[in-house]
Design a protein around this motif. Structure first.
Motif, PDB file in Angstrom:
ATOM      1  N   LYS A   1       2.031   5.721   6.062  1.00  0.00           N
ATOM      2  CA  LYS A   1       1.665   6.115   4.692  1.00  0.00           C
ATOM      3  C   LYS A   1       1.864   4.963   3.698  1.00  0.00           C
ATOM      4  N   ASN A   2       2.840   4.107   3.989  1.00  0.00           N
ATOM      5  CA  ASN A   2       3.191   3.005   3.086  1.00  0.00           C
ATOM      6  C   ASN A   2       3.271   1.717   3.901  1.00  0.00           C
TER       7      ASN A   2
ATOM      8  N   GLY B   1      -4.805   6.081  -1.740  1.00  0.00           N
ATOM      9  CA  GLY B   1      -3.504   5.531  -2.126  1.00  0.00           C
ATOM     10  C   GLY B   1      -3.610   4.497  -3.231  1.00  0.00           C
TER      11      GLY B   1
ATOM     12  N   CYS C   1       0.863  -1.195   0.000  1.00  0.00           N
ATOM     13  CA  CYS C   1       0.000   0.000   0.000  1.00  0.00           C
ATOM     14  C   CYS C   1       0.895   1.240   0.000  1.00  0.00           C
ATOM     15  N   GLN C   2       0.632   2.155  -0.905  1.00  0.00           N
ATOM     16  CA  GLN C   2       1.421   3.379  -1.003  1.00  0.00           C
ATOM     17  C   GLN C   2       0.524   4.610  -0.931  1.00  0.00           C
ATOM     18  N   GLY C   3       0.943   5.585  -0.123  1.00  0.00           N
ATOM     19  CA  GLY C   3       0.239   6.859  -0.060  1.00  0.00           C
ATOM     20  C   GLY C   3      -1.123   6.800   0.587  1.00  0.00           C
ATOM     21  N   ILE C   4      -1.289   5.913   1.575  1.00  0.00           N
ATOM     22  CA  ILE C   4      -2.588   5.793   2.243  1.00  0.00           C
ATOM     23  C   ILE C   4      -2.736   6.852   3.342  1.00  0.00           C
ATOM     24  N   ASP C   5      -3.963   7.101   3.739  1.00  0.00           N
ATOM     25  CA  ASP C   5      -4.266   7.952   4.890  1.00  0.00           C
ATOM     26  C   ASP C   5      -4.874   7.065   5.968  1.00  0.00           C
TER      27      ASP C   5
ATOM     28  N   PRO D   1      -7.646   0.845  -0.685  1.00  0.00           N
ATOM     29  CA  PRO D   1      -7.824   2.136  -1.366  1.00  0.00           C
ATOM     30  C   PRO D   1      -9.234   2.703  -1.229  1.00  0.00           C
TER      31      PRO D   1
END
Length: 236
Positions: free
Chosen positions: A184-185, A218, A24-28, A213
């Motif tokens: 975040k990742n 992300g 997972c990349q760029g998650i909140d 997502p």
């Protein structure tokens, strides 16, 4: 460029295992909507009762396959697969509490499909990640503790260049790499040892990769490692 590598000493014990990975990349992961994730967990707990049809807890197949797996390597006394720990709480009517959105999501998938799931913060990793037999000298600080508890020699662990990040395959995670609201990742993993459940395994992995997502934004990347494909790039 960091990699995840499943070493040959793991495959020598579990040649038919499959390790599902969701990057997972760029998650909140900072949502405070506790009610939403509690609802997700309560619904999953209801579904999980289908894995507890036999009166004797340890005889239920989802649990017994992992009891057998844990007998193939040195483990800490009382260590159990993460799915057994979750299902024991369901059996005892002890609701699983929310931790943070990403953990709640993978716990709900774990309960609904009966597979162990775990997760780590990629940005805390040092070097490559390996699923392998421990040498016994890896530093390991368990969640919620303040003293080192290195794995046994020959114990199955996830580890990086800094030390162990999950002991007894999927039993206990390290504080150093744990998922937090600031993550975040993330590196999520799901493990299969029961070859008869391969279809459910792929369904669970796909649903996990869809839910992240949907709830946290992300991007995700999904791969399955086996004895024929033993490594992957986490991300460049």
């Amino acid at each position: 460029m960091s990699r995840f590598i499943v070493e040959d000493d793991f495959w020598s014990l579990f040649p038919h295992a499959k390790i599902g990975i969701v990057i997972c990349q760029g998650i909140d992961n900072s949502s405070r909507d506790v009610e939403k994730y509690e609802k997700l967990l309560r619904e999953a707990e209801k579904e999980a009762h289908k894995f507890l049809r036999l009166e004797e807890f340890s005889s239920n197949p989802v649990i017994s396959v992992w009891r057998e797996a844990f007998q193939k390597f040195k483990t800490k006394k009382g260590a159990r697969c993460s799915i057994e720990a979750l299902l024991k709480r369901v059996k005892n009517g002890n609701p699983i509490g929310t931790i943070n959105p990403l953990v709640d999501i993978y716990n709900s998938i774990s309960l609904r499909y009966g597979f162990p799931c775990g997760g780590e913060d990629i940005d805390t990793f040092v070097g490559d990640i390996r699923l392998t037999q421990a040498n016994g000298n890896e530093p390991f600080l368990p969640l919620g503790q303040d003293e080192n508890a290195s794995p046994y020699e020959g114990e199955i662990v996830y580890k990086d260049d800094e030390g162990a990040i999950c002991r007894c395959w999927n039993w206990r995670e390290a504080q150093r790499t744990m998922l937090t609201e600031n993550t975040k990742n993330a590196f999520l993993c799901m493990e299969l040892v029961d070859e008869t459940r391969i279809d459910e395994f792929h369904m669970a992995l796909k649903e996990l990769s869809d839910l992240v997502p949907l709830h946290l934004g992300g991007m995700v990347k999904m791969e399955v490692l086996d004895i024929h494909q033993k490594e992957m790039t986490l991300y460049s």
